[in-house]
Enzyme design. Structure first.
Site, PDB file in Angstrom:
ATOM      1  N   HIS A 100      -0.727  -3.672  -9.254  1.00  0.00           N
ATOM      2  CA  HIS A 100      -1.956  -3.609  -8.455  1.00  0.00           C
ATOM      3  C   HIS A 100      -3.198  -3.420  -9.317  1.00  0.00           C
ATOM      4  O   HIS A 100      -4.305  -3.354  -8.784  1.00  0.00           O
ATOM      5  CB  HIS A 100      -1.865  -2.482  -7.428  1.00  0.00           C
ATOM      6  N   SER A 125       0.673   1.996  -5.115  1.00  0.00           N
ATOM      7  CA  SER A 125       0.479   1.051  -4.016  1.00  0.00           C
ATOM      8  C   SER A 125       0.147   1.697  -2.680  1.00  0.00           C
ATOM      9  O   SER A 125      -0.544   1.089  -1.867  1.00  0.00           O
ATOM     10  CB  SER A 125       1.730   0.187  -3.862  1.00  0.00           C
ATOM     11  N   LYS A 148       0.009 -10.054  -6.234  1.00  0.00           N
ATOM     12  CA  LYS A 148      -1.152  -9.254  -5.829  1.00  0.00           C
ATOM     13  C   LYS A 148      -2.425 -10.065  -6.057  1.00  0.00           C
ATOM     14  O   LYS A 148      -2.741 -10.942  -5.273  1.00  0.00           O
ATOM     15  CB  LYS A 148      -1.159  -7.931  -6.604  1.00  0.00           C
TER      16      LYS A 148
END
Length: 450
Positions: free
Chosen positions: A256, A228, A287
């Protein structure tokens, strides 16, 4: 019963990374009252706010999109180019997603009013589990209130005494907290390996492999699909092969990567062309899907066990129908509009290339672009300049990263227009020259394909 500290063994890969910091440690006092303990931080925070140097918890007054309306500290509202949201695909405003939510509310109401094991789940919850299982190439999936909760859930339930957990130094905070929670009741070993260092991991696997005197030992390896803070990818083929060689269970937190990587948004597994080789997938809806919630995909036997034994699952109310419907709608958009993923990566590539061309130190493998700042730069002042320019981004400073690792963290969206990106690039050049990061250059812009 062991303490948390005794269960976590030290190793050469000490982590100063942001997922393992505690801001409160910087404000420890000898105060004897609660008010005395918290006042130093409150005084510091309020003083920083008054100086206009705080860019956290900003108030959003519109839908989060490529351009978002934000209330400033003085109460005025203005439109800003959004480079601080993980709404990578722009799904939060997609008409199909909104329609899915409205239809689900009309049919099922807002929620089930209890934990899934006792309160039950709707057919939409079950459908989402099936869709995610197919996306991740797994036999079954369970839904959690957050990705954070999913990580707490599997660690605290699956790891037993004498087991070993090897984890990347840059893993998410939820994994660190899961380790501490598990260590409170279970004597096991948790050892960091240097970030994406497969040679270091292999040495640890050799050291802790199952031996005759440890017949019940299970080794777990934890990594992330896309990290991240740095935006780099796990070397999935190598780490999967190592786990297969040494009989380790591989968990990949693809928060992610899901919806971002791979031609159809399947995540880093699809990106690397791997249909198997990962035992446990963890993901988040906060996300690419722009909601909240998380999931865990694995074999049917693992999911059966976790559904009845994971306290993080059985003692939490199930996801609200709005979240379930929104994620299902997002998955349907991915199927119908795969060009969104293409456009996302085109935008990220364009922005990173331009910033690198200006002289900024950047990096990109996914939709996260870290822009590293010099150690002597006042990153709060830099962020304020961007705020004044109408660019909404996130500054990451110590102790969230090491003192020489401060950065601006940019999150790119598929819905960013060429004008959005060019305005942001021009702002980067102006700010960079103002604070002395750039010696002097003029942005002309790389040629866009098509």
């Amino acid at each position: 019963m062991s303490s948390a500290s005794s269960a976590i063994e030290s190793d050469s890969s000490e982590s100063n990374h942001g997922e393992n910091f505690a801001l409160a440690e910087l404000f420890n006092t000898d105060a004897t009252t609660l008010q005395g303990r918290v006042k130093p931080f409150s005084d510091f925070y309020r003083d920083t706010v008054e100086k206009g140097m705080v860019h956290y918890s900003r108030e959003i007054v519109s839908a989060v999109s490529n351009r978002t309306r934000v209330r400033a500290a003085d109460g005025t509202i203005r439109e800003m180019i959004m480079l601080g949201s993980n709404n990578y695909l722009g799904l939060t405003t997609h008409p199909h997603v909104i329609g899915r939510i409205k239809d689900a509310l009309d049919t099922f109401g807002a929620g089930v009013g209890g934990p899934p094991l006792l309160g039950g789940m709707t057919e939409l919850h079950r459908l989402l589990e099936k869709r995610l299982s197919r996306m991740k190439g797994a036999e079954d999936t369970m839904l959690f209130g957050s990705g954070y909760q999913a990580n707490l859930g599997w660690i605290n339930t699956l790891i037993r005494a004498d087991d070993v957990l090897l984890y990347d130094a840059y893993n998410h905070a939820s994994l660190y907290d899961g380790i501490a929670l598990t260590a409170a009741k279970t004597k096991f070993s948790a050892i960091r390996f240097a970030h994406n260092d497969m040679d270091h991991l292999e040495r640890l696997l050799q050291r802790y492999r199952k031996a005759e005197d440890r017949p019940n030992r299970q080794i777990f390896v934890a990594a992330e699909g896309v990290y991240s803070m740095d935006g780099d990818l796990v070397p999935l083929p190598r780490i999967s092969a190592l786990c297969a060689t040494y009989g380790a269970v591989l968990m990949v937190d693809d928060a992610h990567g899901t919806g971002v990587m791979g031609r159809h948004g399947g995540g880093v597994g699809e990106h690397f062309g791997m249909k198997d080789g990962v035992d446990i997938w963890v993901g988040s809806f906060s996300k690419a899907f722009g909601m909240t919630g998380g999931f865990l995909s694995a074999s049917r036997e693992v999911i059966d066990y976790l559904r009845f034994c994971s306290r993080a699952y059985i003692f939490s109310a199930h996801l609200p129908i709005t979240t379930v419907a929104a994620v299902l709608g997002g998955l349907e958009v991915l199927e119908r509009e795969p060009e969104r993923i293409v456009r996302l990566h085109e935008n990220a590539r364009y922005l990173e290339k331009a910033l690198s061309g200006l002289g900024f130190k950047t990096f990109r493998e996914a939709a996260i672009i870290p822009v590293h700042m010099p150690p002597d730069a006042n990153i709060r002042e830099v962020c304020k300049l961007f705020d004044d320019e109408g660019i909404f981004l996130n500054s990451i400073e110590y102790p969230a990263v090491s003192k020489d690792g401060q950065r601006l963290r940019l999150s790119v969206m598929a819905t960013h227009t060429p004008q959005d990106l060019d305005e942001a690039i021009a702002a980067f050049e102006r700010v960079g020259r103002t604070v002395g990061i750039l010696a002097g250059s003029s942005w002309r812009g790389p040629q866009r394909a098509g």
